[in-house]
Design a protein around this motif. Structure first.
Motif, PDB file in Angstrom:
ATOM      1  N   THR A 511       0.850  -1.196   0.000  1.00  0.00           N
ATOM      2  CA  THR A 511       0.000   0.000   0.000  1.00  0.00           C
ATOM      3  C   THR A 511       0.887   1.248   0.000  1.00  0.00           C
ATOM      4  OG1 THR A 511      -0.021   0.260   2.395  1.00  0.00           O
ATOM      5  CG2 THR A 511      -1.675  -1.237   1.465  1.00  0.00           C
ATOM      6  N   ASP A 512       0.222   2.384  -0.115  1.00  0.00           N
ATOM      7  CA  ASP A 512       0.935   3.662  -0.090  1.00  0.00           C
ATOM      8  C   ASP A 512       1.168   4.197   1.318  1.00  0.00           C
ATOM      9  OD1 ASP A 512       1.483   4.284  -2.678  1.00  0.00           O
ATOM     10  OD2 ASP A 512      -0.401   5.331  -3.058  1.00  0.00           O
ATOM     11  N   LEU A 513       0.849   3.384   2.357  1.00  0.00           N
ATOM     12  CA  LEU A 513       0.821   3.946   3.715  1.00  0.00           C
ATOM     13  C   LEU A 513       2.102   4.678   4.105  1.00  0.00           C
ATOM     14  CD1 LEU A 513      -1.108   1.345   5.902  1.00  0.00           C
ATOM     15  CD2 LEU A 513      -1.762   3.695   5.359  1.00  0.00           C
ATOM     16  N   ALA A 514       3.260   4.084   3.793  1.00  0.00           N
ATOM     17  CA  ALA A 514       4.500   4.699   4.285  1.00  0.00           C
ATOM     18  C   ALA A 514       5.398   5.176   3.152  1.00  0.00           C
ATOM     19  CB  ALA A 514       5.235   3.706   5.167  1.00  0.00           C
ATOM     20  N   THR A 515       4.828   5.407   1.967  1.00  0.00           N
ATOM     21  CA  THR A 515       5.705   5.810   0.861  1.00  0.00           C
ATOM     22  C   THR A 515       6.250   7.231   1.065  1.00  0.00           C
ATOM     23  OG1 THR A 515       3.697   6.293  -0.366  1.00  0.00           O
ATOM     24  CG2 THR A 515       4.865   4.291  -0.986  1.00  0.00           C
ATOM     25  N   LYS A 551      10.984   0.438  13.330  1.00  0.00           N
ATOM     26  CA  LYS A 551      12.445   0.400  13.167  1.00  0.00           C
ATOM     27  C   LYS A 551      12.892   1.003  11.847  1.00  0.00           C
ATOM     28  CE  LYS A 551      13.756  -3.948  15.239  1.00  0.00           C
ATOM     29  NZ  LYS A 551      14.015  -5.312  14.789  1.00  0.00           N
ATOM     30  N   ARG A 552      12.013   0.910  10.853  1.00  0.00           N
ATOM     31  CA  ARG A 552      12.400   1.344   9.509  1.00  0.00           C
ATOM     32  C   ARG A 552      12.437   2.872   9.357  1.00  0.00           C
ATOM     33  NH1 ARG A 552      13.966   3.194   6.061  1.00  0.00           N
ATOM     34  NH2 ARG A 552      13.957   2.783   3.817  1.00  0.00           N
ATOM     35  N   PHE A 553      11.774   3.576  10.295  1.00  0.00           N
ATOM     36  CA  PHE A 553      11.799   5.042  10.205  1.00  0.00           C
ATOM     37  C   PHE A 553      13.021   5.556  10.954  1.00  0.00           C
ATOM     38  CE2 PHE A 553       7.202   3.947  10.132  1.00  0.00           C
ATOM     39  CZ  PHE A 553       6.997   4.236   8.798  1.00  0.00           C
ATOM     40  N   PRO A 554      13.600   6.678  10.496  1.00  0.00           N
ATOM     41  CA  PRO A 554      14.769   7.187  11.211  1.00  0.00           C
ATOM     42  C   PRO A 554      14.410   7.453  12.673  1.00  0.00           C
ATOM     43  CG  PRO A 554      14.268   8.521   9.263  1.00  0.00           C
ATOM     44  CD  PRO A 554      13.185   7.513   9.384  1.00  0.00           C
TER      45      PRO A 554
END
Ligand SMILES: Cc1cc2nc3c(=O)[nH]c(=O)nc-3n(C[C@H](O)[C@H](O)[C@H](O)COP(=O)(O)OP(=O)(O)OC[C@H]3O[C@@H](n4cnc5c(N)ncnc54)[C@H](O)[C@@H]3O)c2cc1C
Length: 563
Positions: A511-515, A551-554
């Motif tokens: 999905t586009d949720l975290a693009t 974890k994937r976000f800074p």
């Protein structure tokens, strides 16, 4: 798409493909179009590697004019046209403005001559593209007044005007990879994620299949195939050395390419190219420095690309805050009014890409120029195995077709061929995208907002109906997750039909949720609730899945989300 491991074990395939990035996905589609029995295995999730981290540009090759590399320019341009033709929902033209300064290599005359030549060399660029909105226009020249209307904050000292050319932009790189894989699966291929190739099956000097490990259960299985195609991207050499025991004689040099999304919105729909500080050593027709690009991306801006020679394992790729600070420093120097700080970085993307020959510690780095296609009969006297280490997302379709040509020769079959450069991929049979969006709006009765419908049309193309079918049974699934453009039905569809197994698969790749970065805690939790219900997660499992996503976000991004 279902994870059916028994089927993989019980079939003898013509080709098994290792790696589900864009190169593996295109190889699977091309081979399936030739009527071959194909399996694709991916150690993580489909498009979980380099392809997910690209700058989203579908290059028409204008850059290679500087390098006087006309072959590569034409090759790239043809592939841009192919993607605009076969995936009109997922690839669109992107206007890019280049400001001109003074009278030298950054001046209007120099740039104008180059772009005129480029337009001439690519006269066939819109061949076979029916949708007028998908056609790449000729270069336009802009006065100083006009360019300042578009980008009022540009450096003005010496500004003479600019040029506007167009390239392609992927709407969503992970869904583009998935669409190639789905197309192959719909035509008979088998694809399984979370299945790692851990070795080769061999009979003497012939490869006869792949040993694989289900990373969800640890179970081992073997997959029989007459040819193995290794498209494991930057992991390909590691597989060859560690698992296949066929190391390459000359180890490749890789660049960690990186870009990031920042909390700024460009004034219009155009991207802008500004000169950075580093030189381009491959430039024959030299301009003073490499361009950095600022590109409209969702409600934010995508900035990049930076390169650095990197010799660690691809699993270790990251972008520490100090690297981001140096990028920010360069972009603030090139476009001072942006005034970025580390806290403006919503998300970074990075991955390893083959590089050219560079001295250790060199600052003006030479790019890699061609994908590396290896027939192991020639390099290791082992037949039945081909490796393709790809260099550009843009050219994956054509490069993969070359790998499949070699595989077909090994199979010794007369494969009838449908052309992957003109056959629409899953969802892409759309002659006029705007008309398709209008019709989709008219047909629906659930009050879906036009912006949401547009996003759905981009992500699913003609397969939109399959997602909307859920909302007919349960209208609450037509609701969006918070203020995103993602409807709840997409989460269920991703799990039931697109082999999403984890929350990260849904959030980052289906999905586009975290693009555009972290969409916010509530949206992630609502998404996790839907997934937990569908996949039967306990509360602890749901929490663990959420932690993997965070974890994937800074790290500093959580401070921004918290305000
Ligand atoms: C920051 C950045 C910006 C870029 N921008 C652009 C751009 O704008 N335009 C462009 O054209 N290109 C761009 N590129 C280059 C482009 O992204 C890559 O060339 C392309 O994605 C490589 O695709 P791939 O399929 O070879 O590799 P990957 O996408 O890495 O796929 C390889 C896959 O193989 C899997 N794998 C590895 N080992 C195994 C195993 N043992 N068993 C099973 N699976 C395995 C991996 O998990 C991975 O998913 C960019 C790259 C980066 C990093």
């Amino acid at each position: 798409m279902k994870r059916d491991l028994n089927e993989l074990e019980n079939t003898e395939f013509d080709i098994v493909i290792i790696g589900g990035g864009i190169f593996g996905a295109c190889a699977a589609w091309d081979a399936t179009l030739r009527g071959l029995r194909v399996a694709l295995i991916e150690q993580g999730d489909f498009c979980g590697g380099t392809s997910a981290n690209s700058f989203k540009m579908v290059h028409g090759g204008v850059r290679y004019l500087q390098h006087a590399d006309i072959y590569r320019l034409r090759y790239s341009c043809k592939e841009r046209s192919a993607l605009l033709r076969i995936a009109p929902h997922l690839v669109t033209p992107l206007p890019i403005v280049i400001p001109t300064y003074g009278y030298g290599a950054s001046g209007k005359a120099f740039l104008g001559a180059g772009l005129y030549l480029y337009d001439l060399l690519t006269l066939d660029r819109n061949r076979g593209i029916s949708d007028k909105e998908r056609k790449i226009p000729l270069t336009q020249f802009l006065s100083r007044k006009k360019i300042l209307e578009l980008f009022p904050d540009l450096k003005q000292d010496g500004l003479t005007g600019g040029a506007m050319f167009s390239d392609g932009q992927m709407y969503n790189p992970t869904r583009l990879v998935l669409a190639f894989i789905q197309s192959a699966v719909a035509a008979g291929a088998k694809a399984v994620n979370y299945l790692e190739a851990v070795g080769l099956e061999r009979s003497g000097d012939r490869v006869t299949g792949v040993q694989a490990r289900d990373t969800l259960t640890g179970n081992l299985l073997s997959i029989r195939a007459r040819v193995v195609v290794n498209t494991a991207g930057p992991w390909a050499e590691h597989f060859l050395g560690d698992a296949a025991k066929m190391p390459l004689e000359a180890k490749g040099t890789y660049s960690r390419d990186a870009c990031f999304v920042v909390n700024r919105r460009l004034p219009g729909k155009q991207a802008v190219a500004v000169l950075g500080r580093t030189r381009d050593p491959d430039a024959v027709l030299s301009r003073p420095a490499r361009h950095l690009f600022l590109v409209p991306w969702r409600n934010f801006t995508l900035v990049g690309v930076w390169h650095v020679v990197y010799d660690k394992h691809p699993d270790k790729v990251d972008v520490p805050a100090q690297d981001l600070e140096s990028f920010i420093d360069e972009i603030n120097w090139a476009y001072p009014s942006l005034n970025l700080t580390l806290k403006d970085v919503r998300m970074w993307n990075a991955g390893l890409v083959p590089f050219g020959i560079n001295e250790p510690g060199a600052t003006n780095l030479s790019y890699g120029k061609r994908s590396n296609l290896i027939d192991h009969r020639k390099t290791h006297s082992v037949d039945g195995m081909v490796t393709l280490i790809g260099i550009r997302y843009t050219t994956a379709r054509a490069d993969s077709a070359k790998a499949i040509d070699i595989a077909v020769a090994k199979l010794g079959v007369q494969a009838p061929r449908r052309d992957s450069s003109s056959t629409p991929i899953m969802g892409g049979d759309i002659p006029d995208f705007e008309d398709f969006v209008r019709q989709s709006m008219t047909k629906q009765r659930l009050g879906i907002d036009s912006g949401v419908m547009r996003a759905l049309a981009h992500n699913y193309g003609t397969r939109l109906d399959h997602v909307l079918a859920y909302t007919e049974k349960d209208p609450s699934l037509a609701q969006t997750l918070g203020d995103s453009t993602v409807i709840k039905a997409e989460v269920i569809h991703a799990i039931q039909h697109e082999m999403a197994v984890t929350l990260a698969d849904i959030v980052f790749r289906r999905t586009d949720l975290a693009t555009g970065g972290n969409p916010g805690d509530q949206i992630l939790r609502d998404c996790a609730d839907l997934a937990a219900h569908e996949l039967g997660w306990t509360n602890d499992q749901r929490e663990a899945q959420l932690q993997e996503v965070y974890k994937r976000f800074p790290a500093f991004e959580s401070e921004i989300a918290a305000g």
